[in-house]
Design a protein around this motif. Structure first.
Motif, PDB file in Angstrom:
ATOM      1  N   LEU B   5      62.231  30.180  42.983  1.00  7.85           N
ATOM      2  CA  LEU B   5      61.567  28.891  43.181  1.00  7.85           C
ATOM      3  C   LEU B   5      61.403  28.207  41.827  1.00  7.85           C
ATOM      4  N   ASP B   6      62.045  27.076  41.675  1.00  8.16           N
ATOM      5  CA  ASP B   6      61.850  26.274  40.465  1.00  8.16           C
ATOM      6  C   ASP B   6      60.783  25.238  40.786  1.00  8.16           C
ATOM      7  N   VAL B   7      59.615  25.403  40.175  1.00 10.17           N
ATOM      8  CA  VAL B   7      58.496  24.504  40.442  1.00 10.17           C
ATOM      9  C   VAL B   7      58.535  23.386  39.412  1.00 10.17           C
ATOM     10  N   CYS B 115      61.110  35.135  41.979  1.00  9.27           N
ATOM     11  CA  CYS B 115      60.867  34.655  40.620  1.00  9.27           C
ATOM     12  C   CYS B 115      60.611  33.153  40.667  1.00  9.27           C
ATOM     13  N   PHE B 116      59.593  32.715  39.970  1.00 13.39           N
ATOM     14  CA  PHE B 116      59.305  31.282  39.931  1.00 13.39           C
ATOM     15  C   PHE B 116      59.176  30.812  38.486  1.00 13.39           C
ATOM     16  N   SER B 117      59.467  29.526  38.277  1.00 10.28           N
ATOM     17  CA  SER B 117      59.503  29.009  36.909  1.00 10.28           C
ATOM     18  C   SER B 117      58.119  28.613  36.413  1.00 10.28           C
ATOM     19  N   ILE B 118      57.896  28.884  35.154  1.00 10.58           N
ATOM     20  CA  ILE B 118      56.683  28.377  34.503  1.00 10.58           C
ATOM     21  C   ILE B 118      57.082  27.693  33.191  1.00 10.58           C
ATOM     22  N   PRO B 119      56.371  26.639  32.847  1.00 11.13           N
ATOM     23  CA  PRO B 119      56.723  25.959  31.593  1.00 11.13           C
ATOM     24  C   PRO B 119      56.105  26.688  30.403  1.00 11.13           C
ATOM     25  N   GLU B 149      57.093  36.747  40.436  1.00 12.00           N
ATOM     26  CA  GLU B 149      57.287  37.034  39.013  1.00 12.00           C
ATOM     27  C   GLU B 149      57.548  35.735  38.264  1.00 12.00           C
ATOM     28  N   PRO B 150      56.635  35.345  37.369  1.00  6.08           N
ATOM     29  CA  PRO B 150      56.854  34.116  36.604  1.00  6.08           C
ATOM     30  C   PRO B 150      57.891  34.320  35.503  1.00  6.08           C
ATOM     31  N   VAL B 151      58.770  33.338  35.344  1.00  2.56           N
ATOM     32  CA  VAL B 151      59.805  33.404  34.301  1.00  2.56           C
ATOM     33  C   VAL B 151      59.847  32.042  33.613  1.00  2.56           C
ATOM     34  N   ASN B 152      59.954  32.067  32.295  1.00  2.00           N
ATOM     35  CA  ASN B 152      60.048  30.808  31.545  1.00  2.00           C
ATOM     36  C   ASN B 152      61.232  29.973  32.045  1.00  2.00           C
ATOM     37  N   GLU B 153      60.942  28.706  32.269  1.00  2.00           N
ATOM     38  CA  GLU B 153      61.924  27.792  32.871  1.00  2.00           C
ATOM     39  C   GLU B 153      63.235  27.689  32.080  1.00  2.00           C
ATOM     40  N   ALA B 154      63.137  27.540  30.758  1.00  6.21           N
ATOM     41  CA  ALA B 154      64.353  27.370  29.958  1.00  6.21           C
ATOM     42  C   ALA B 154      65.096  28.697  29.791  1.00  6.21           C
ATOM     43  N   LEU B 155      64.358  29.796  29.774  1.00  8.47           N
ATOM     44  CA  LEU B 155      65.009  31.117  29.694  1.00  8.47           C
ATOM     45  C   LEU B 155      65.859  31.351  30.947  1.00  8.47           C
ATOM     46  N   ALA B 156      65.397  30.830  32.085  1.00  7.49           N
ATOM     47  CA  ALA B 156      66.159  30.965  33.336  1.00  7.49           C
ATOM     48  C   ALA B 156      67.537  30.305  33.196  1.00  7.49           C
ATOM     49  N   ILE B 157      67.608  29.232  32.413  1.00  7.06           N
ATOM     50  CA  ILE B 157      68.909  28.567  32.211  1.00  7.06           C
ATOM     51  C   ILE B 157      69.835  29.457  31.371  1.00  7.06           C
ATOM     52  N   ILE B 158      69.234  30.174  30.420  1.00 11.01           N
ATOM     53  CA  ILE B 158      70.028  31.142  29.634  1.00 11.01           C
ATOM     54  C   ILE B 158      70.617  32.184  30.592  1.00 11.01           C
ATOM     55  N   ALA B 321      70.103  24.614  38.083  1.00 10.57           N
ATOM     56  CA  ALA B 321      70.369  25.682  37.107  1.00 10.57           C
ATOM     57  C   ALA B 321      69.187  26.647  36.955  1.00 10.57           C
ATOM     58  N   VAL B 322      67.971  26.111  36.929  1.00 12.36           N
ATOM     59  CA  VAL B 322      66.795  26.991  36.749  1.00 12.36           C
ATOM     60  C   VAL B 322      66.676  27.938  37.948  1.00 12.36           C
ATOM     61  N   ALA B 323      66.815  27.394  39.160  1.00  5.69           N
ATOM     62  CA  ALA B 323      66.696  28.231  40.364  1.00  5.69           C
ATOM     63  C   ALA B 323      67.792  29.293  40.398  1.00  5.69           C
ATOM     64  N   ARG B 324      69.022  28.937  39.974  1.00  4.93           N
ATOM     65  CA  ARG B 324      70.103  29.927  39.952  1.00  4.93           C
ATOM     66  C   ARG B 324      69.815  31.022  38.934  1.00  4.93           C
ATOM     67  N   GLY B 325      69.295  30.627  37.768  1.00  7.02           N
ATOM     68  CA  GLY B 325      68.965  31.612  36.737  1.00  7.02           C
ATOM     69  C   GLY B 325      67.851  32.542  37.170  1.00  7.02           C
ATOM     70  N   LEU B 326      66.857  31.981  37.842  1.00 12.00           N
ATOM     71  CA  LEU B 326      65.743  32.799  38.337  1.00 12.00           C
ATOM     72  C   LEU B 326      66.249  33.810  39.375  1.00 12.00           C
ATOM     73  N   LEU B 327      67.201  33.354  40.214  1.00 16.47           N
ATOM     74  CA  LEU B 327      67.745  34.253  41.232  1.00 16.47           C
ATOM     75  C   LEU B 327      68.576  35.359  40.570  1.00 16.47           C
ATOM     76  N   THR B 328      69.354  34.990  39.557  1.00 20.58           N
ATOM     77  CA  THR B 328      70.139  35.992  38.815  1.00 20.58           C
ATOM     78  C   THR B 328      69.206  37.065  38.260  1.00 20.58           C
ATOM     79  N   TYR B 329      68.100  36.616  37.710  1.00 18.82           N
ATOM     80  CA  TYR B 329      67.121  37.547  37.141  1.00 18.82           C
ATOM     81  C   TYR B 329      66.520  38.427  38.246  1.00 18.82           C
ATOM     82  N   ALA B 330      66.177  37.792  39.376  1.00 19.39           N
ATOM     83  CA  ALA B 330      65.574  38.555  40.490  1.00 19.39           C
ATOM     84  C   ALA B 330      66.526  39.627  41.012  1.00 19.39           C
ATOM     85  N   LEU B 331      67.827  39.288  41.045  1.00 18.24           N
ATOM     86  CA  LEU B 331      68.816  40.218  41.584  1.00 18.24           C
ATOM     87  C   LEU B 331      69.224  41.294  40.582  1.00 18.24           C
TER      88      LEU B 331
END
Lengths: 114, 333
Positions: B5-7, B115-119, B149-158, B321-331
């Motif tokens: 979830l990209d909030v 995983c959800f995004s946090i700024p 699980e909160p994940v930094n928004e820009a890190l999710a793009i990485i 991109a953020v939602a895809r990165g968060l999903l990659t991390y979750a998986l």
């Protein structure tokens, strides 16, 4: 990794509730997470008073965790949405899943830990 | 499995794996709402619109909210502001909670990772914090049966875009309320921060500068044919004003990145050239990448850069991109 719990106004005995949360957490986790408990402003005095009377969580593993008791200005968090959404049209796209990305992330993370 | 979830201040984006075809399903909804009365509800034939019902109140949500606000000549309301829950919008919390439930859906099993995004904390507003925002969404997802699980928004793009670079690069997420920046060297050293300016800043500054309502500015800015490199084509005044505010935003962003990098120099020293990934809804306009590169060149002409750049590129699907990165991390667990 920090775990954060919120004490709600509806909870009758706040100290009892925080102990229950801790026990639940310790049963599920390895007991090394940092725990934050936050209360609503209107509960602040009551929680502070109760906490002073009985600050020790009723669990033998309590010394293994850093316990933080925060009394921030935290509003009520709904346990479940009060309403419901009826979404007739949501933009939905399908993108191909790149399983290699997941494997590469695992690899980078493993190298990082080495 | 897992979900994400990209909030975002402007959009809510979710991603999950579709078990039937093995593809990723990305859903996007504008994070906005407008309340309507019973009479308006009948008049607007609101049954065909995206809506949230809370007790006896009805709210039109998503892009429909923007359209209805224009018809009713009222302001659209936003559950979030500057990257976090909007403190001035109490009803917005119930609206966003209902939207998250509808978009994320039920977990496949109790405790499925979401995983959800946090700024990051904004460098130009150090008093801001994400404690309440993070706690709200953690609790909400947990109540739905997920393991949040909160994940930094820009890190999710990485995670989404830099796998071939061993997760080294600079990712910049251009949101409505904030710009989030993360520099990563193989995930070992990271620098992350945010800036309290984004698409909303461009809209409000443009509106004030030329005395046009924000709705007019948005109409030009969100027209699919609007091009920053040919900004006066749709509207001479508004288009030009948007262009100059974009330039100012990018300049501020590059200057802040270099300043923050300077503070971290000893911890973050890249041995080889790295990619810069531009992402987010505010970066989705035509000509954005070219304008960004132009401003970087101007900066570079006067100041040596503290790192070598391999390339500047747009994320594939900048809004997802953020939602895809968060999903990659979750998986990946």
């Amino acid at each position: 990794m920090a775990k954060r719990y919120f004490i709600r106004k509806s909870h009758g005995d706040l100290v009892q509730e925080q102990n229950r949360l801790l026990e639940t957490l310790l049963a599920k986790q390895d007991g090394k997470e940092r725990i934050f408990i936050q209360a609503q402003p209107e509960n602040k005095d009551y929680v502070a008073q109760k906490w002073e009377q009985d600050p020790t969580p009723k669990t033998s593993a309590a010394e293994d965790i850093d316990f933080y008791f925060e009394l921030d200005d935290i509003p009520y968090i709904p346990t479940s949405p009060k309403g419901s959404a009826k979404l007739q049209s949501v933009e939905t796209n399908k993108v191909s899943f790149d399983g290699e990305n997941v494997e590469k992330l695992k690899k980078t993370r493993a190298n990082k830990l080495d | 499995m897992g979900r994400s979830l990209d909030v975002g201040t402007s959009n809510l984006v979710t991603a999950k794996m579709d078990k039937k075809d093995g593809q990723i399903e990305v859903k996007k909804l504008r994070n906005a709402f407008v309340e309507i009365t019973e009479e308006q509800k009948q008049r607007l034939a609101s049954g065909s619109l995206n809506a949230v019902h809370i007790k006896d109140k009805a709210y039109i949500v998503g892009d429909d909210a923007i359209a209805i606000a224009r018809i009713l000549n009222t302001e659209v309301r936003r559950p979030m502001a500057s990257g976090i829950l909007n403190p001035a919008e109490k009803e917005g919390r119930d609206v966003i909670a209902a939207l998250v439930k509808a978009l994320v859906g039920e977990p496949d099993y109790e405790g499925e990772r979401c995983c959800f995004s946090i700024p990051a904390i904004p460098v130009d507003n150090p008093k801001a914090n994400t404690v309440w925002h993070q706690g709200f969404f953690s609790q909400l997802l947990e109540n739905f049966g997920f393991a949040p699980e909160p994940v930094n928004e820009a890190l999710a793009i990485i995670y989404a875009e830099c796998a071939d670079d061993e997760h080294s690069g600079i990712a910049i997420s251009h949101g409505g309320g904030q710009i989030n920046i993360c520099a990563s060297y193989k995930l070992v050293g990271t620098l992350d921060f945010s800036i309290s300016r984004g698409g909303d800043w461009i809209d409000s500054q443009t509106s004030s500068a030329i005395g046009s309502p924000i709705a007019q500015v948005l109409k030009v800015k969100e027209d699919p044919s609007f091009d920053l490199l040919n900004a006066s084509l749709l509207d001479d005044e508004i288009g030009q004003a948007i262009y100059y505010h974009y330039k100012a935003l990018i300049r501020y962003e590059i200057q802040t990145l270099m300043r923050e990098w300077g503070k971290m120099k000893s911890q973050l020293d890249f041995p080889s050239a790295i990619p810069i990934i531009l992402s987010g809804g505010t970066a989705s306009l035509r000509g954005f990448k070219e304008l960004w590169e132009e401003e970087l060149k101007k900066f570079q002409a006067k100041n040596p850069l503290p790192f070598k750049i391999k390339e500047v590129r747009m994320a594939k699907d900048p809004l997802g991109a953020v939602a895809r990165g968060l999903l990659t991390y979750a998986l990946s667990y």
